[in-house]
Design a protein around this motif. Structure first.
Motif, mmCIF file in Angstrom:
data_model
loop_
_atom_site.group_PDB
_atom_site.id
_atom_site.type_symbol
_atom_site.label_atom_id
_atom_site.label_comp_id
_atom_site.label_asym_id
_atom_site.label_seq_id
_atom_site.Cartn_x
_atom_site.Cartn_y
_atom_site.Cartn_z
ATOM 1 N N THR A 103 -2.229 12.966 19.306
ATOM 2 C CA THR A 103 -3.392 12.196 19.754
ATOM 3 C C THR A 103 -4.678 12.839 19.235
ATOM 4 O O THR A 103 -4.656 13.927 18.653
ATOM 5 C CB THR A 103 -3.457 12.116 21.287
ATOM 6 O OG1 THR A 103 -3.808 13.410 21.809
ATOM 7 C CG2 THR A 103 -2.124 11.666 21.876
ATOM 8 N N THR A 121 -6.269 4.106 27.652
ATOM 9 C CA THR A 121 -5.488 3.345 26.669
ATOM 10 C C THR A 121 -4.026 3.771 26.673
ATOM 11 O O THR A 121 -3.114 2.931 26.668
ATOM 12 C CB THR A 121 -6.084 3.534 25.261
ATOM 13 O OG1 THR A 121 -7.434 3.049 25.246
ATOM 14 C CG2 THR A 121 -5.265 2.785 24.219
ATOM 15 N N LEU A 122 -3.782 5.094 26.671
ATOM 16 C CA LEU A 122 -2.410 5.596 26.693
ATOM 17 C C LEU A 122 -1.707 5.222 27.989
ATOM 18 O O LEU A 122 -0.521 4.873 27.988
ATOM 19 C CB LEU A 122 -2.411 7.119 26.518
ATOM 20 C CG LEU A 122 -2.808 7.644 25.138
ATOM 21 C CD1 LEU A 122 -2.949 9.161 25.170
ATOM 22 C CD2 LEU A 122 -1.777 7.231 24.093
ATOM 23 N N HIS A 134 -2.297 2.611 29.885
ATOM 24 C CA HIS A 134 -2.018 1.181 29.902
ATOM 25 C C HIS A 134 -0.816 0.855 29.019
ATOM 26 O O HIS A 134 0.050 0.046 29.394
ATOM 27 C CB HIS A 134 -3.247 0.405 29.425
ATOM 28 C CG HIS A 134 -3.114 -1.076 29.571
ATOM 29 N ND1 HIS A 134 -2.637 -1.880 28.550
ATOM 30 C CD2 HIS A 134 -3.368 -1.904 30.611
ATOM 31 C CE1 HIS A 134 -2.611 -3.137 28.952
ATOM 32 N NE2 HIS A 134 -3.047 -3.182 30.195
ATOM 33 N N SER A 135 -0.732 1.480 27.847
ATOM 34 C CA SER A 135 0.358 1.168 26.913
ATOM 35 C C SER A 135 1.702 1.731 27.363
ATOM 36 O O SER A 135 2.753 1.247 26.954
ATOM 37 C CB SER A 135 0.021 1.693 25.517
ATOM 38 O OG SER A 135 -0.100 3.114 25.521
ATOM 39 N N SER A 136 1.665 2.765 28.217
ATOM 40 C CA SER A 136 2.913 3.412 28.648
ATOM 41 C C SER A 136 3.238 3.176 30.121
ATOM 42 O O SER A 136 4.216 3.718 30.633
ATOM 43 C CB SER A 136 2.835 4.918 28.398
ATOM 44 O OG SER A 136 1.791 5.507 29.168
ATOM 45 N N ASN A 137 2.402 2.357 30.813
ATOM 46 C CA ASN A 137 2.583 2.121 32.254
ATOM 47 C C ASN A 137 2.633 3.447 33.028
ATOM 48 O O ASN A 137 3.498 3.650 33.875
ATOM 49 C CB ASN A 137 3.846 1.308 32.523
ATOM 50 C CG ASN A 137 3.740 -0.108 32.021
ATOM 51 O OD1 ASN A 137 2.651 -0.664 31.955
ATOM 52 N ND2 ASN A 137 4.858 -0.695 31.641
ATOM 53 N N ASP A 145 -3.573 -6.907 35.598
ATOM 54 C CA ASP A 145 -4.246 -5.629 35.331
ATOM 55 C C ASP A 145 -5.092 -5.138 36.502
ATOM 56 O O ASP A 145 -5.649 -4.042 36.430
ATOM 57 C CB ASP A 145 -5.109 -5.650 34.063
ATOM 58 C CG ASP A 145 -4.267 -5.504 32.805
ATOM 59 O OD1 ASP A 145 -3.126 -5.021 32.915
ATOM 60 O OD2 ASP A 145 -4.751 -5.872 31.729
#
Length: 398
Positions: A182, A202-203, A205-208, A392
């Motif tokens: 990263t 961001t991370l 959200h993309s990985s729950n 969301d």
């Protein structure tokens, strides 16, 4: 509030790691909690270090009793002062007893017993596991990896941490992204806290994931002298340093939750020209690998201590009528019948143009009716349809 420091003694004991409840946490009366706290002596006097260690231990005791603590303490003859402690709870501290004080190098460890009148509500969040994303580390001085060619230690150490979390963590579920580095270290070096917050969100959200763990390997250099001159000439065994920093971020709002540095050294038992695979059993069974494993055990415990009483939050991923689906499930400790509060997410900008994430508590509560390993379906108990709730937005259990 009053603090009574009693039974001051110095004796060598085995370090007891964790929180020990001395009585049942469900009693309506004041209860004793025994905890440990740590502080380093390198930049502090003994009195300041003792105060910091006691503050650390008291925070743990209050958290397990159900309080949420923020404290900035002053040193007056080595004692904690009541007017500098802020407890956002209905509980109170009746007295503190200093049970033990030990020294291991520059690390001071104190054991205290705190007499706490607990809150009516306990730390219910301990019943739920929080989702954690482990990211690839960054070797800050890559040339230090030349001996042994251990360049992949930036992936091997987080992978080992992942294994230890699976085996020993009581309060996390986790996933990893170890193939790609990263931008955390670059942003951290330039003090770009706003961009780190956006990266964390961001991370997450993309990985729950609810939390993001970043790390930096600051030192894997060799010490100047061998552990033993004779061994050096015979085998070439040098002590090798290991210094690693960890940073835990809240993926919902991008805030830094906790950070700490871990450091030690151990003999490097391999010849200078031998290439060593940091993923190999040979590496992790060596003295150097064993030392790193011991440090990672402390990391696991520290992560658990810092998130155990934090609210469990999940993102709403689907909404239909009076029914929602969110990304917390059986692996997080959710059960049929559990109730969650719905929060509305909103973003706003300050006068200087910085963006922030905020939350409004909605009037809706939902009860879980269906479960999978990673998700839950919940609905409003009275059948009311949701208004202004969107995908969301969040559910939260305090």
């Amino acid at each position: 509030m009053r603090f009574i420091i009693m039974n001051y003694c110095r004796k060598t004991l085995l370090l007891i790691i964790g929180l020990l409840l001395c009585v049942s946490p469900y009693s309506a009366h004041a209860q004793w909690y025994e905890t440990q706290g740590h502080a380093r002596l390198d930049k502090n006097t003994v009195e300041i270090a003792r105060t910091k260690a006691m503050e650390n231990a008291l925070k743990k005791a209050l958290l397990i009793a159900g309080a949420s603590v923020s404290s900035v303490q002053q040193v007056i003859n080595g004692l904690l002062t009541q007017d500098q402690l802020n407890i956002r709870a209905t509980g109170s501290v009746n007295s503190i007893e200093l049970v033990d004080e030990t020294y291991n190098g520059d690390l001071l460890t104190v054991t205290i017993r705190a007499d706490i009148f607990p809150q009516e509500r306990k730390c219910f969040a301990v019943n739920f596991k929080k989702s954690l994303l482990i990211t690839k580390s960054n070797i800050m001085h890559r040339q230090q990896a030349n001996i042994g060619k251990i360049y992949s230690i930036d992936k091997a150490v987080p992978q080992q941490l992942s294994k230890q979390l699976s085996e020993h963590s009581a309060y996390t579920t986790h996933s990893s992204i170890l193939n790609n580095k990263t931008q955390f270290s670059r942003l951290n070096n330039s003090l770009a806290n706003d961009k780190i917050a956006e990266l964390s969100k961001t991370l997450a959200h993309s990985s729950n994931s609810q939390y993001i763990l970043f790390s930096e390997i600051h030192d894997i250099s060799f010490e100047q002298e061998a552990t033993n001159n004779w061994q050096f000439w015979q085998q070439g065994i040098y002590p090798r340093n290991f210094v690693m920093n960890f940073y835990l971020y809240n993926g919902i709002n991008g805030e830094l939750m906790w950070q700490n540095e871990y450091q030690s050294s151990a003999p490097w038992e391999f010849t200078k020209r031998l290439t060593i695979d940091p993923f190999s059993i040979k590496f992790w069974q060596s003295k150097y690998g064993t030392m790193i494993s011991s440090l990672l055990e402390k990391v696991v415990k520290n992560i658990d201590e810092n998130i155990m009483c934090e609210p469990s939050r999940g993102n709403i991923i689907q909404l239909t009528g009076n029914q929602i689906t969110f990304d917390l499930g059986r692996q997080h400790g959710v059960k049929i019948g559990d109730e969650f509060t719905v929060l509305q997410r909103h973003s706003f900008s300050s006068n200087d143009g910085k963006n922030y994430t905020g939350f409004n508590a909605s009037p809706y509560k939902v009860k879980v009716t269906q479960l999978t390993r990673n998700t839950a379906v919940a609905q409003t108990p009275d059948g009311d349809l949701f208004g202004n709730i969107q995908v969301d937005d969040l559910v939260v259990r305090y």
